[in-house]
Design a protein around this motif. Sequence first.
Motif, short mmCIF file in Angstrom:
data_model
loop_
_atom_site.label_atom_id
_atom_site.label_comp_id
_atom_site.label_asym_id
_atom_site.label_seq_id
_atom_site.Cartn_x
_atom_site.Cartn_y
_atom_site.Cartn_z
N ASP A 162 48.95 47.52 32.54
CA ASP A 162 47.84 47.87 31.65
C ASP A 162 46.78 46.78 31.57
OD1 ASP A 162 49.00 50.37 30.83
OD2 ASP A 162 50.36 49.23 29.54
N ASP A 163 47.24 45.53 31.57
CA ASP A 163 46.33 44.39 31.42
C ASP A 163 46.80 43.23 32.28
OD1 ASP A 163 44.48 45.15 29.08
OD2 ASP A 163 46.48 45.60 28.28
N ALA A 164 45.83 42.43 32.72
CA ALA A 164 46.12 41.19 33.43
C ALA A 164 45.50 40.05 32.62
CB ALA A 164 45.54 41.21 34.84
N TYR A 165 46.28 39.01 32.42
CA TYR A 165 45.82 37.83 31.69
C TYR A 165 46.00 36.60 32.56
CZ TYR A 165 45.63 40.15 27.10
OH TYR A 165 45.30 40.96 26.04
N LEU A 166 45.18 35.60 32.30
CA LEU A 166 45.34 34.32 32.98
C LEU A 166 44.83 33.21 32.08
CD1 LEU A 166 42.37 33.14 34.16
CD2 LEU A 166 42.65 35.16 35.59
N GLY A 167 45.32 32.02 32.35
CA GLY A 167 44.85 30.83 31.66
C GLY A 167 44.29 29.85 32.67
N THR A 168 43.35 29.03 32.23
CA THR A 168 42.75 28.04 33.11
C THR A 168 42.29 26.84 32.27
OG1 THR A 168 41.18 27.73 34.93
CG2 THR A 168 40.42 29.06 33.07
N VAL A 169 41.66 25.91 32.92
CA VAL A 169 41.17 24.71 32.25
C VAL A 169 39.64 24.65 32.35
CG1 VAL A 169 43.30 23.40 32.57
CG2 VAL A 169 41.54 23.31 34.32
N PRO A 170 38.98 23.99 31.40
CA PRO A 170 37.51 23.95 31.39
C PRO A 170 36.88 23.39 32.66
CG PRO A 170 38.38 23.17 29.30
CD PRO A 170 39.56 23.33 30.22
N TYR A 184 36.12 34.84 37.81
CA TYR A 184 36.85 35.79 36.97
C TYR A 184 35.88 36.71 36.24
CZ TYR A 184 40.74 32.59 37.81
OH TYR A 184 41.69 31.79 38.38
N LYS A 185 34.82 36.15 35.68
CA LYS A 185 33.83 36.96 34.96
C LYS A 185 33.17 37.98 35.89
CE LYS A 185 32.88 33.39 31.55
NZ LYS A 185 31.94 32.34 31.14
N ARG A 186 32.83 37.57 37.11
CA ARG A 186 32.23 38.50 38.08
C ARG A 186 33.18 39.65 38.41
NH1 ARG A 186 30.77 33.93 40.82
NH2 ARG A 186 32.28 34.31 42.48
N ASN A 187 34.46 39.41 38.26
CA ASN A 187 35.47 40.42 38.55
C ASN A 187 35.91 41.20 37.32
OD1 ASN A 187 36.56 40.56 41.50
ND2 ASN A 187 36.00 38.42 41.14
N GLY A 188 35.15 41.09 36.24
CA GLY A 188 35.39 41.92 35.06
C GLY A 188 36.31 41.33 34.01
N PHE A 189 36.77 40.10 34.21
CA PHE A 189 37.62 39.47 33.20
C PHE A 189 36.76 39.06 32.01
CE2 PHE A 189 40.29 39.17 36.88
CZ PHE A 189 41.59 39.09 36.40
N ASP A 221 46.72 24.91 29.91
CA ASP A 221 45.63 25.89 29.83
C ASP A 221 44.93 25.84 28.48
OD1 ASP A 221 46.09 26.75 32.40
OD2 ASP A 221 47.31 28.47 31.80
N ARG A 222 43.60 25.89 28.54
CA ARG A 222 42.78 25.85 27.33
C ARG A 222 41.86 27.07 27.21
NH1 ARG A 222 46.14 23.09 26.24
NH2 ARG A 222 46.24 20.84 26.03
N MET A 223 41.67 27.79 28.32
CA MET A 223 40.78 28.96 28.34
C MET A 223 41.58 30.13 28.89
SD MET A 223 37.41 27.13 29.87
CE MET A 223 36.29 28.41 29.30
N PHE A 224 41.30 31.32 28.34
CA PHE A 224 42.08 32.50 28.72
C PHE A 224 41.16 33.68 28.99
CE2 PHE A 224 44.43 29.69 25.98
CZ PHE A 224 45.58 29.47 26.72
N TYR A 225 41.59 34.52 29.92
CA TYR A 225 40.83 35.69 30.33
C TYR A 225 41.74 36.90 30.41
CZ TYR A 225 37.01 32.55 31.46
OH TYR A 225 36.01 31.63 31.36
N ARG A 226 41.14 38.07 30.13
CA ARG A 226 41.86 39.34 30.15
C ARG A 226 41.07 40.36 30.95
NH1 ARG A 226 41.02 43.99 26.75
NH2 ARG A 226 42.85 45.33 26.81
N LEU A 227 41.80 41.17 31.70
CA LEU A 227 41.21 42.30 32.41
C LEU A 227 42.01 43.53 32.07
CD1 LEU A 227 39.17 43.37 34.56
CD2 LEU A 227 40.97 42.95 36.25
N HIS A 228 41.35 44.52 31.49
CA HIS A 228 42.03 45.80 31.25
C HIS A 228 42.06 46.56 32.57
CE1 HIS A 228 43.65 49.21 29.18
NE2 HIS A 228 42.71 49.96 29.72
#
Length: 165
Positions: free
Chosen positions: A115-123, A132-137, A155-162
């Motif tokens: 249903d969803d994909a999540y990831l964490g990254t660093v600044p 990630y943003k270009r890919n809809g996260f 990880d300090r930043m997180f992204y989600r893609l439905h």
Amino acid sequence: MANSITIRPIYNDWCPQIIALILNIQKGEFGLAVTLNDQPDLLDIEKNYHQGGGNFWGAFFGEELIGTIGLINSGRGLATIRKMFVKADYRGKERGVAQKLLDTLLQNCHDNQYDDAYLGTVPQLKAAQSFYKRNGFIATSADELPKHFPRMATDRMFYRLHLNH
């Protein structure tokens, strides 16, 4: 076309090359204060990624490992993306290595009805964040992460893609 870029699942026999690739990018290129001890998942790819329905892919130029991406099946329809790294010489839209890695993972997510994909990254990884943003996260706060999302301490930043099936 012996030197074309291919994406394929990789296993524990590739651990030394995976570790060298990732640590070189994290420490050598970006100066991150991270060690192998901080990421023990790299010592057993099969246990940490393949078991439980996940996967770990390598991008290859010929037989040279040039990129990685991992998927952890975190349960309850949640795909956790980890270890997306591409060697500097193979980055960029013209090569498309990162896109091929992500597309492979997202196809797997679709096939397995996540249903969803999540990831964490660093600044410091600004280009990755733009990718990630270009890919809809969508950026999400740590407070909004599902309780069963396996966070990495760094990880300090997180992204989600439905994901739409």
